[in-house]
Design an enzyme around this catalytic site. Structure first.
Site, short mmCIF file in Angstrom:
data_model
loop_
_atom_site.label_atom_id
_atom_site.label_comp_id
_atom_site.label_asym_id
_atom_site.label_seq_id
_atom_site.Cartn_x
_atom_site.Cartn_y
_atom_site.Cartn_z
N HIS A 87 8.39 -3.66 3.25
CA HIS A 87 9.33 -3.46 2.15
C HIS A 87 9.29 -2.04 1.60
O HIS A 87 10.20 -1.61 0.93
CB HIS A 87 9.20 -4.54 1.07
CG HIS A 87 8.07 -4.38 0.10
ND1 HIS A 87 6.87 -5.05 0.20
CD2 HIS A 87 7.98 -3.65 -1.03
CE1 HIS A 87 6.10 -4.73 -0.83
NE2 HIS A 87 6.74 -3.88 -1.58
N ASP A 223 4.12 -8.15 6.20
CA ASP A 223 4.79 -7.06 5.48
C ASP A 223 4.18 -5.69 5.80
O ASP A 223 3.51 -5.10 4.97
CB ASP A 223 4.69 -7.37 3.97
CG ASP A 223 5.70 -6.57 3.16
OD1 ASP A 223 6.26 -5.59 3.70
OD2 ASP A 223 5.92 -6.91 1.99
N SER A 655 1.72 -1.63 -3.53
CA SER A 655 2.20 -2.13 -2.25
C SER A 655 1.87 -1.13 -1.16
O SER A 655 2.12 0.06 -1.30
CB SER A 655 3.70 -2.34 -2.29
OG SER A 655 3.95 -3.62 -2.79
N1 ARG Z 1 7.37 -8.57 -4.92
C1 ARG Z 1 7.19 -7.36 -4.17
C2 ARG Z 1 6.84 -6.16 -5.11
O1 ARG Z 1 7.21 -6.21 -6.29
C3 ARG Z 1 8.39 -6.93 -3.45
C4 ARG Z 1 8.78 -7.68 -2.24
C5 ARG Z 1 9.98 -7.10 -1.57
N2 ARG Z 1 11.20 -7.32 -2.28
C6 ARG Z 1 11.92 -8.47 -2.25
N3 ARG Z 1 13.00 -8.61 -3.02
N4 ARG Z 1 11.60 -9.47 -1.45
O2 ARG Z 1 7.41 -5.12 -4.90
N1 ASP Z 2 5.17 -5.83 -4.58
C1 ASP Z 2 4.63 -4.79 -5.46
C2 ASP Z 2 4.92 -3.39 -4.88
O1 ASP Z 2 5.88 -3.22 -4.19
C3 ASP Z 2 3.19 -4.99 -5.70
C4 ASP Z 2 2.92 -5.81 -6.92
O2 ASP Z 2 3.69 -5.70 -7.89
O3 ASP Z 2 1.91 -6.50 -6.93
O4 ASP Z 2 4.29 -2.43 -5.25
#
Ligand code: ARG
Ligand code: ASP
Length: 722
Positions: A87, A223, A655
């Site tokens: 991502h 990922d 991330s």
């Molecule tokens: N939850 C993950 C973090 O905040 C992101 C994952 C990728 N984005 C998504 N919409 N699936 O960035």
């Molecule tokens: N998914 C988040 C990122 O892209 C990580 C998190 O918020 O734990 O940095």
């Protein structure tokens, strides 16, 4: 009486246990030795703080880079191979994708170095050294100065110190406040500019589970994506050139084939972006009980409409994929955050702490601290309605696509009005707008936006008092008698911003006086009226209150540290390199349920559903599963582990961060947090806050067995203690 006393003691014990628990905290690498080394070693770490961060020898920090502007990445080979999340690489993978070469869907693997793809604009930033510079930055700052004066001096000092440094150096310097402006550190960095794409799995591995599984454990997402840093012949960062060569890093991570077990010590080394752990209860209340619910409702309204149309039409689904993912990510995060604060009784806990704080201030004669809490209470009470109005503007009004789009024409109108003879500037602006039109109309579906507008305007209108609403609501009330649909129909019928050909022909034949047409456009008027409300009222009031809050928060931070001189404090995340450490651990998300600390390929097969986009499994992966051809990537238990959960304290920006074992070897790549623990940006709860990582063996398995680019493993160092 007796029971009360016991209760009190129990609460105090709980609170102090929480503040001492090692899972919480994002620590400054240069201070590890004095603050954390002992505890880390007691928890099982076999290396030293100096191995992690050193300016005298190569250390782990030499293999960690800020990836782009929002993620972390780590070097895993002597030839500058860079690992991050799928991502995080998404935008760049998408840019290389066309219908013929759809790398997002099918994955991409360079078969040799000549096939690695350059990504103009993408940078990776390495921390060379950090230094404390508090005294130089606060030089000339006096106690009773106004916030504006204080800010002015600090800004000038920062400019002086960074430019003095940069004059004599090939590196870049950035100075940031820590502990709410009580301390300052200078980050000396090297910025690499030739970063090439090496490999990415197909989306149904790299984004397996999609938004359905996002922010959730148990998780089965692969990922990751791979890039490589290139430098000029002398080893220095350089813009892309065919002559550039792979970067030879000072350090790269060995990769462990051991896997992790429950309770194992791990640490995460990366770039957390923003946390707010020292806010008063009033702020937590505003965020989790007012701000989040409003935003959740507005986003949910929008997401429901996206979904309705996407389900009907696959083309619409593609058009709205990115918009949907973006809105859904923080929608889900906010639900988790508010729920988490409620579950841990966060506001009451903060209030209890605040009572203790004020009592301490009174008892110890710190008169200027006694008023901190009443002041916070007053400021947040004043701020809340203004902030709500500003958030409605952003998440309500400005989330109507044509309104936001129309606002981009503001500069053209201004130029045409005030400087009509400046054809150079006007033409430049027109070129920019033409490019933007293309992007806008490519992914625009009018029925969605019409329905969104009707729904959002209704919420906007019903939930705010008139002083905080833009003027166009007067027309909705007086002329349209609160018929939001009728007003929407009028805007869409009359506006040019949903009419591609018309808009392009205006730009093609643009004369300065044409600005009048734009200025009369109802979508443009909506955007402008919100802009005026923000400029003349909300923005100014918020800035003033925020200045007072910042100043108070700085004093409150200092006071808390004085009250508990023996406690360790870590500064809120601010996009600087940090170390978080904890244990591999499962958790109980709700009554009677316990989640284990790892997931396996079995789980992917359990979730598999060829009819649900997020859960499609490719034939190739199923074959590997059927033949159980996991090779050396299998766990001791014979299964292939996909992900694991641990109690490292992480946030957005983490991330892509390396997850390291007691020897400092790579065991995982961080990519998310569990839903029940997303309040960790405000308050960390060791019982449920978990970071989610891809098991590094799953990454190796995909590269080797799935993609068949095992040649990439030759440059890595895989370790297994026998
Ligand atoms: N939850 C993950 C973090 O905040 C992101 C994952 C990728 N984005 C998504 N919409 N699936 O960035
Ligand atoms: N998914 C988040 C990122 O892209 C990580 C998190 O918020 O734990 O940095």
């Amino acid at each position: 009486m007796k029971t009360r006393l016991t209760l009190l003691i129990v609460t105090i014990v709980i609170i102090s246990r929480i503040s001492l628990f090692a899972g919480e905290g994002m620590w400054i690498p240069m201070l590890l030795q004095q603050m954390n080394e002992k505890e880390m070693q007691e928890m099982g770490m076999k290396i030293t703080a100096e191995d992690i961060y050193s300016i005298n020898k190569s250390s782990l920090k030499d293999a960690i880079l800020l990836f782009g502007r929002g993620c972390t990445s780590e070097i895993i080979s002597k030839d500058g191979l860079l690992l991050t999340n799928h991502h995080c690489g998404f935008g760049n993978i998408q840019k290389h994708s066309t219908l013929e070469h759809d790398y997002l869907t099918d994955g991409f693997w360079a078969m040799n170095r000549n096939e690695e793809l350059p990504n103009p604009g993408l940078t990776a930033t390495l921390l060379v050294e950090m230094r404390e510079v508090t005294d130089s930055i606060l030089f000339g700052v006096e106690k009773d100065m106004s916030m504006v004066q204080r800010k002015g001096i600090i800004k000038a000092n920062i400019k002086r110190v960074t430019s003095n440094f940069e004059k004599g150096s090939k590196y870049k310097a950035t100075i940031k406040p820590f502990f709410k402006g009580n301390q300052y550190y200078m980050m000396i960095t090297e910025v690499f500019k030739d970063i090439r794409l090496v490999g990415a799995p197909p989306s149904n591995i790299g984004k397996f589970g999609g938004d359905t599984d996002n922010w959730m454990w148990p998780r089965h997402t692969g990922d990751f994506s791979l890039f490589r840093i290139y430098v000029d012949k002398d080893g220095n960062p350089a813009e892309y050139s065919e002559d550039n060569v792979p970067y030879q890093p000072k350090y790269y991570f060995p990769i462990s084939l051991e896997g992790v077990e429950e309770n194992d010590f791990t640490f995460v080394f990366g770039y957390p972006a923003r946390t707010n752990e020292y806010l008063p209860s009033y702020a937590i209340e505003m965020i989790t009980e007012v701000g989040n619910p409003n935003k959740i409702e507005l986003r949910e309204t929008r997401l429901d409409i996206f979904k309705k149309y996407s389900n009907r039409d696959p083309e619409v689904r593609i058009k709205y994929a990115t918009k949907d993912a973006r809105a859904a990510n923080y929608w889900k995060k906010m639900i988790g955050e508010s729920g988490g604060i409620k579950r841990m009784d966060g506001i009451a806990r903060k209030k209890e702490y605040e009572d203790k704080f004020t009592k301490w201030a009174v008892d110890s004669g710190n008169d200027n601290y006694v008023n901190i809490m009443p002041e916070f209470s007053r400021l947040y009470e004043e701020l809340t309605p203004i902030k709500v109005a500003a958030e409605y503007m952003k998440e309500g009004g400005m989330s109507i696509e044509i309104v936001k789009f129309a606002s981009k024409y503001y500069k053209l109108v201004q130029l045409s009005k005030n400087d009509p003879k400046n054809t150079e500037a006007i033409n430049k602006e027109i070129d920019k707008l033409k490019a933007q039109n293309k992007i806008f109309f490519k992914d625009f579906y009018e029925p969605i936006d019409e329905e969104v507008m009707t729904a959002l305007l209704k919420l906007y209108d019903e939930n705010l008092t008139s002083e905080y609403k833009p003027d166009f609501f007067n027309i909705i009330h007086d002329k349209y008698k609160n018929d939001y649909k009728a007003y929407t129909d009028y805007v869409f019928a009359k506006s040019i911003f949903d009419k591609k050909e018309k808009l392009n022909s205006i730009l093609d034949n643009y004369k300065a006086k044409n600005y009048k047409k734009i200025e009369k456009d109802p979508a443009f008027i909506m955007a402008m009226e919100m802009g005026i409300l923000y400029r003349d009222k909300l923005g100014g009031q918020m800035a003033q209150l925020n200045n007072s809050i910042d100043s108070l928060q700085r004093i409150y931070m200092k006071a808390q540290m004085e009250m508990s001189p023996n406690d360790r404090f870590y500064p809120d995340a601010n996009f600087t390199l940090r170390v978080a450490y904890g244990n591999v651990a499962g958790y109980s998300p709700k009554d009677a349920v316990y989640y284990k600390h790892f997931t396996t390929l079995e789980g992917i097969m359990e979730k598999e559903d060829p009819d649900i986009y997020d859960y499609v499994v490719t034939d190739k992966l199923r074959e590997l599963y059927d033949t159980k051809d996991y090779g050396r990537y299998a766990d001791k238990d014979g299964t292939l582990h996909v992900g694991f959960a641990a109690s490292n304290h992480t946030t957005g920006g983490n991330s892509g961060s390396p997850v390291l074992n007691a020897n400092g070897e790579l065991v995982g790549v961080n990519f998310d947090r569990c839903w029940e623990g997303t309040m960790s940006d405000l308050m960390y709860d060791p019982e449920v806050c978990r970071n989610i990582s891809i098991d590094i063996r799953y990454f190796l398995f995909i590269v080797d067995k799935y993609a068949g680019v095992g040649y990439l493993l030759d440059e890595m160092e895989l370790v297994k203690s026998e």
